[in-house]
Design an enzyme around this catalytic site. Structure first.
Site: not given
Ligand code: PAF
Length: 510
Positions: A29, A32, A34-36, A61, A156, A188
């Site tokens: 989402m 971004l 360091d986790g991404h 969501q 998730q 996060s």
């Molecule tokens: O973990 C996230 O960032 C979101 O829940 C995802 C998996 C990109 C779905 O929108």
């Protein structure tokens, strides 16, 4: 390859047709961190597939309008980060692209109640339905081979694994451990909202979870009330703190080797989650199956790849049989049997070829225990109650702290009934006889013709399956894999995928 930014769903189809490669997909989402980056770089290093990162703030969501409005938007920076860390393409759709109005083909999904009503689902009504809906939509558009997700959002991850199974999607989920900041708090996108003081509180919360993990390693127990008291004393507002089974999210049971301690706290307007996995011992993989099913080769390779100890229990029975023949022991006489069991030492040692040698009373018997002579008596020897009890005990001692893959015929049923992953490896009699005939290391390949080998295998199966003590049977919770027509590497990869699915990557971190 030219790096591209795709903004329209129609362009995705066109791009997919032109790349001529499988796809690794990293949904995000944005904002971004360091986790991404770890997700993108893991995908890049895993294989030679094309890596696609999506950036889409999914309104479905968010259970709170303000949270959606405040969600950090840093698109230019996200594009730079994605491309410089291994993304080949970035998909940045609009709301209308993902949820076109009046499009009856969009499926609005519900997350399964069992998994979504616990933990975060308690207070975030509809959140996981929204996650399922968007990920399903994205997977259908992108059709990736692999989907990369973080273990930070463990619930998730479970719900999306369930989605893949439920909707029969042809995609493998790869997970990466929670990435933490310099002060130990999980990375996060929402952390940028934290004030100095709030950051201190979440740091305290994360360190309490880590402390609980340390205590659990010693005591094998957890005291939730004590942790809650400590957090409350710091005026931390706890949304939940639960000790659960890591896959079902039901209350953890005494016999669970791995369990999940997960919590959510509120810091001002921000809600933060963290968890640790509690583990009594390292994981165990039990591989059972009939003689000649490929267990040894597969088990050795798995041990090597996963850096686990390799426990060849069959070799232990062969080693004992070897000693009985060498000392001309009449094992039917109880006294003889007891003496030999009292005096025997069976030890595995790695050799210079990164294989394992078997020593009986300090004498290397690796080659000799594979002879037809030993093959012809080992089933009888291993059906003696005292022998079985003795060696099962020895095997359990070796497995006390886990971290091993064991092969045999009663590993999952008798030796390690609580193994995390149980495999029943089998193959047709024809296939097993052919394999044994072409095994250059086996003396059978020179000594016996194919027809006789088949008869020997049938007899061995019958003896192993019908003996009174620890017969060869598939454990109820074992996964059967028939290896006919598969290469060894395909079987190994399949078992490693099953292992990765069961064992959180985080448990591998020291
Ligand atoms: O973990 C996230 O960032 C979101 O829940 C995802 C998996 C990109 C779905 O929108």
């Amino acid at each position: 390859m030219k790096k591209v930014i795709i903004r329209k769903t129609e362009e995705i189809e066109h791009w997919r047709r032109n790349i001529n490669s499988e796809i690794n997909f990293i949904p995000t989402m944005g904002n971004l961190h360091d986790g991404h980056i770890k997700l993108i770089s893991t995908a890049k290093n895993d294989n030679s597939n094309v890596n696609l990162v999506s950036i889409f703030i999914n309104p479905l969501q968010f259970d709170n309008k303000l949270d959606l409005e405040n969600y950090p938007k840093t698109i230019d920076n996200d594009i730079k980060i994605s491309f410089s860390n291994g993304a080949d393409a970035i998909f940045i759709p609009s709301n209308e692209d993902i949820y076109p109005p009046n499009n009856k083909n969009i499926k609005f999904l519900k997350a399964p109640k069992e998994l979504s009503s616990a933990l975060c689902g308690l207070n975030r009504i509809g959140h996981f339905d929204g996650v399922c809906t968007v990920v399903y939509r994205l997977l259908n558009l992108i059709k990736p081979k692999n989907l990369y997700l973080g273990e930070k959002d463990w619930q998730q991850l479970l719900i999306l694994k369930n989605l893949v199974l439920r909707m029969k999607l042809n995609v493998a989920i790869k997970s990466i451990p929670t990435q933490r900041d310099f002060d130990g708090i999980p990375l996060s996108s929402r952390n940028i909202h934290l004030s100095k003081n709030e950051r201190k509180l979440i740091k305290f919360f994360s360190s309490e979870l880590l402390e609980a993990k340390k205590i659990f390693q010693q005591d094998k127990k957890i005291n939730l009330n004590q942790i809650i008291k400590k957090l409350s004393a710091k005026k931390i507002s706890i949304e939940y703190l639960e000790h659960l089974h890591p896959h079902t999210l039901q209350k953890a049971r005494l016999e669970d080797n791995i369990s999940l301690l997960a919590g959510a706290i509120r810091c001002g307007e921000t809600r933060l989650i963290d968890h640790v996995f509690l583990m009594k011992r390292r994981p165990i993989i039990a591989i059972d199956g009939p003689a000649g099913s490929g267990k040894s080769t597969v088990t050795k390779l798995i041990a090597n790849k996963l850096k686990l100890l390799y426990l060849d229990t069959g070799a232990m029975y062969r080693a004992l049989s070897w000693l009985m023949i060498k000392e001309s022991i009449n094992y039917k006489k109880e006294k003889n049997l007891q003496n030999i069991l009292k005096g025997i030492s069976i030890v595995f040692k790695s050799n210079t070829n990164s294989h394992q040698d078997v020593y009986v009373n300090n004498y290397c018997v690796t080659e000799e225990i594979r002879s037809q002579k030993i093959s012809s008596i080992v089933s009888k020897i291993s059906s003696i109650k005292e022998v079985r009890e003795f060696l099962v005990e020895e095997q359990r001692k070796i497995g006390e702290s886990g971290g091993l893959v064991a092969e045999g015929r009663d590993i999952g049923t008798t030796v390690f009934p609580h193994a995390e992953l149980k495999i029943f490896l089998t193959a047709s009699i024809d296939e097993r006889a052919k394999r044994r005939k072409s095994d250059k290391n086996s003396q059978d390949s020179q000594e016996i013709d194919l027809h006789t080998l088949k008869e020997l295998i049938k007899t061995r199966d019958f003896e192993d399956s019908n003996r009174e003590i620890s017969p060869l049977i598939k454990a109820n919770d074992a996964i059967e894999i028939t290896t006919d027509g598969y290469t060894i590497n395909e079987v190994v990869d399949k078992i490693i995928d099953l292992y990765n699915d069961k064992i959180p990557k985080e448990t591998e971190i020291k």
